[in-house]
Design a protein around this motif. Structure first.
Motif, PDB file in Angstrom:
ATOM      1  N   PHE A  21       0.805  -1.222   0.000  1.00 20.79           N
ATOM      2  CA  PHE A  21       0.000   0.000   0.000  1.00 20.79           C
ATOM      3  C   PHE A  21       0.840   1.276   0.000  1.00 20.79           C
ATOM      4  CE2 PHE A  21      -2.691   3.110   2.487  1.00 20.79           C
ATOM      5  CZ  PHE A  21      -3.533   3.429   1.423  1.00 20.79           C
ATOM      6  N   TYR A  25       1.817   1.324  -4.068  1.00 18.12           N
ATOM      7  CA  TYR A  25       0.622   2.093  -4.446  1.00 18.12           C
ATOM      8  C   TYR A  25       0.821   3.590  -4.233  1.00 18.12           C
ATOM      9  CZ  TYR A  25      -4.191   3.815  -4.519  1.00 18.12           C
ATOM     10  OH  TYR A  25      -5.338   4.525  -4.806  1.00 18.12           O
ATOM     11  N   ALA A  26       1.055   4.015  -2.993  1.00 18.93           N
ATOM     12  CA  ALA A  26       1.131   5.443  -2.700  1.00 18.93           C
ATOM     13  C   ALA A  26       2.317   6.112  -3.384  1.00 18.93           C
ATOM     14  CB  ALA A  26       1.210   5.663  -1.189  1.00 18.93           C
ATOM     15  N   GLN A  29       2.474   3.925  -7.493  1.00 18.55           N
ATOM     16  CA  GLN A  29       1.223   3.748  -8.226  1.00 18.55           C
ATOM     17  C   GLN A  29       1.345   2.723  -9.348  1.00 18.55           C
ATOM     18  OE1 GLN A  29       0.279   7.860  -9.178  1.00 18.55           O
ATOM     19  NE2 GLN A  29      -0.483   8.217  -7.115  1.00 18.55           N
ATOM     20  N   THR A  32      -3.968   0.366  -9.564  1.00 21.58           N
ATOM     21  CA  THR A  32      -5.061   1.235  -9.146  1.00 21.58           C
ATOM     22  C   THR A  32      -6.044   0.429  -8.303  1.00 21.58           C
ATOM     23  OG1 THR A  32      -6.307   0.769 -11.179  1.00 21.58           O
ATOM     24  CG2 THR A  32      -4.852   2.697 -11.182  1.00 21.58           C
ATOM     25  N   LYS A  35     -11.778   3.842  -4.478  1.00 21.53           N
ATOM     26  CA  LYS A  35     -11.635   4.689  -3.292  1.00 21.53           C
ATOM     27  C   LYS A  35     -11.988   3.919  -2.026  1.00 21.53           C
ATOM     28  CE  LYS A  35     -10.470   8.793  -1.841  1.00 21.53           C
ATOM     29  NZ  LYS A  35      -9.142   9.347  -2.137  1.00 21.53           N
ATOM     30  N   GLU A  38      -9.134   1.666  -1.205  1.00 20.40           N
ATOM     31  CA  GLU A  38      -8.047   2.493  -0.688  1.00 20.40           C
ATOM     32  C   GLU A  38      -8.269   2.803   0.789  1.00 20.40           C
ATOM     33  OE1 GLU A  38      -7.237   7.058  -1.213  1.00 20.40           O
ATOM     34  OE2 GLU A  38      -6.478   6.023  -2.996  1.00 20.40           O
ATOM     35  N   ARG A  39      -9.498   3.166   1.160  1.00 23.09           N
ATOM     36  CA  ARG A  39      -9.802   3.472   2.556  1.00 23.09           C
ATOM     37  C   ARG A  39      -9.637   2.228   3.428  1.00 23.09           C
ATOM     38  NH1 ARG A  39     -12.509   8.523   3.343  1.00 23.09           N
ATOM     39  NH2 ARG A  39     -11.426   9.938   1.926  1.00 23.09           N
ATOM     40  N   CYS A  41      -7.519  -0.114   2.915  1.00 23.99           N
ATOM     41  CA  CYS A  41      -6.073  -0.285   3.075  1.00 23.99           C
ATOM     42  C   CYS A  41      -5.508   0.668   4.124  1.00 23.99           C
ATOM     43  CB  CYS A  41      -5.365  -0.091   1.737  1.00 23.99           C
ATOM     44  SG  CYS A  41      -5.550  -1.486   0.613  1.00 23.99           S
ATOM     45  N   PRO A 115      -2.046   9.374  -2.265  1.00 27.45           N
ATOM     46  CA  PRO A 115      -3.287   9.327  -1.485  1.00 27.45           C
ATOM     47  C   PRO A 115      -3.112   9.915  -0.091  1.00 27.45           C
ATOM     48  CG  PRO A 115      -2.270   7.160  -1.569  1.00 27.45           C
ATOM     49  CD  PRO A 115      -1.489   8.035  -2.513  1.00 27.45           C
TER      50      PRO A 115
END
Length: 244
Positions: A21, A25-26, A29, A32, A35, A38-39, A41, A115
């Motif tokens: 994450f 990801y952050a 990237q 994808t 949202k 993502e929350r 995670c 993010p």
């Protein structure tokens, strides 16, 4: 036995959300997600990192700076510019906090699309949250520790994320082998990364920073990437073709 199992679970779950994450990801990237995912995670990172929770924004921005300035005076963490690992990590902590609290000006290229869930970060990074997790760890040790030496593992639980950081940001810039010639000191710390779930293929990553799979040679199995492939098949995340 319960204490050892507890530490192992903390080690690998916290590490997974750091590399999956926060890192892939952050910062980079390489995939994808929705949202909502993502929350989820964010919350799971807090659950598994506990007392040493790291913000996706602070981590992501700082890590991008590390790649841009690797082993220069502007690198947030480099063995070349710190006398010991404790000095390096203390400086890293200060830079991370300055970024996360936006006390310093950061170029747009480092913050673009990173993010951030500021309200949750404020809670998860708060002293109350950290001390509550720390108290929970102590309570677990009180109940399940069966020998004095097991208490020596308690600081590991308190500082799991910084320990993960030290292994890569210090040791993987000093020890190991290289597959690629780069301008910095990044090395592949382990030929088979059972310990850091792919993170120790640091030379590979510095060469191909946008690649989701940190392994290159046949023996360089990236366990985090293997999990990401499964999550992609389940349509929980979507791997970017250019990063595979």
């Amino acid at each position: 036995m319960a204490i050892l199992i507890f530490i192992i679970i903390l080690w690998y779950t916290g590490l997974f959300f750091q590399t999956f994450f926060l890192h892939r990801y952050a910062a980079h990237q390489t995939f994808t997600m929705s949202k909502v995912t993502e929350r989820v995670c964010f919350v799971l990172t807090w659950v598994f990192q506990g007392s040493n929770y790291l913000s996706a924004y602070g981590y992501g921005v700082m890590h991008r700076m590390h790649h841009a300035y690797a082993d220069t005076e502007n690198d947030p963490h480099s063995p070349k510019y710190d006398p010991n690992l404790f000095s390096m990590m203390w400086r890293t902590k200060n830079i991370y906090q300055d970024i996360n609290q936006k006390r310093i000006t950061v170029a747009d290229k480092f913050t673009k699309n990173v993010p951030q869930w500021k309200r949750f970060d404020n809670f998860a990074s708060s002293r109350v949250s950290r001390l509550t997790w720390a108290a929970a760890y102590v309570a677990f040790f009180i109940v399940f520790a069966t020998a004095w030496w097991q208490w020596l593992l308690l600081p590991v639980a308190f500082f799991m994320a910084p320990i993960h950081g030290v292994i890569i940001n210090w040791f993987a810039h000093i020890y190991g082998y290289t597959n690629f010639k780069v301008k910095d000191t990044s090395k592949n710390l382990l030929p088979f990364d059972f310990l850091m779930m792919g993170e120790s293929y640091h030379n590979n990553h510095h060469t191909h920073s946008g690649r989701a799979n940190f392994g290159v040679k046949w023996h360089e199995i990236d366990f985090t990437y293997c999990i990401m492939v499964v999550l992609d098949k389940l349509k929980i995340i979507k791997l970017k073709k250019t990063t595979i």
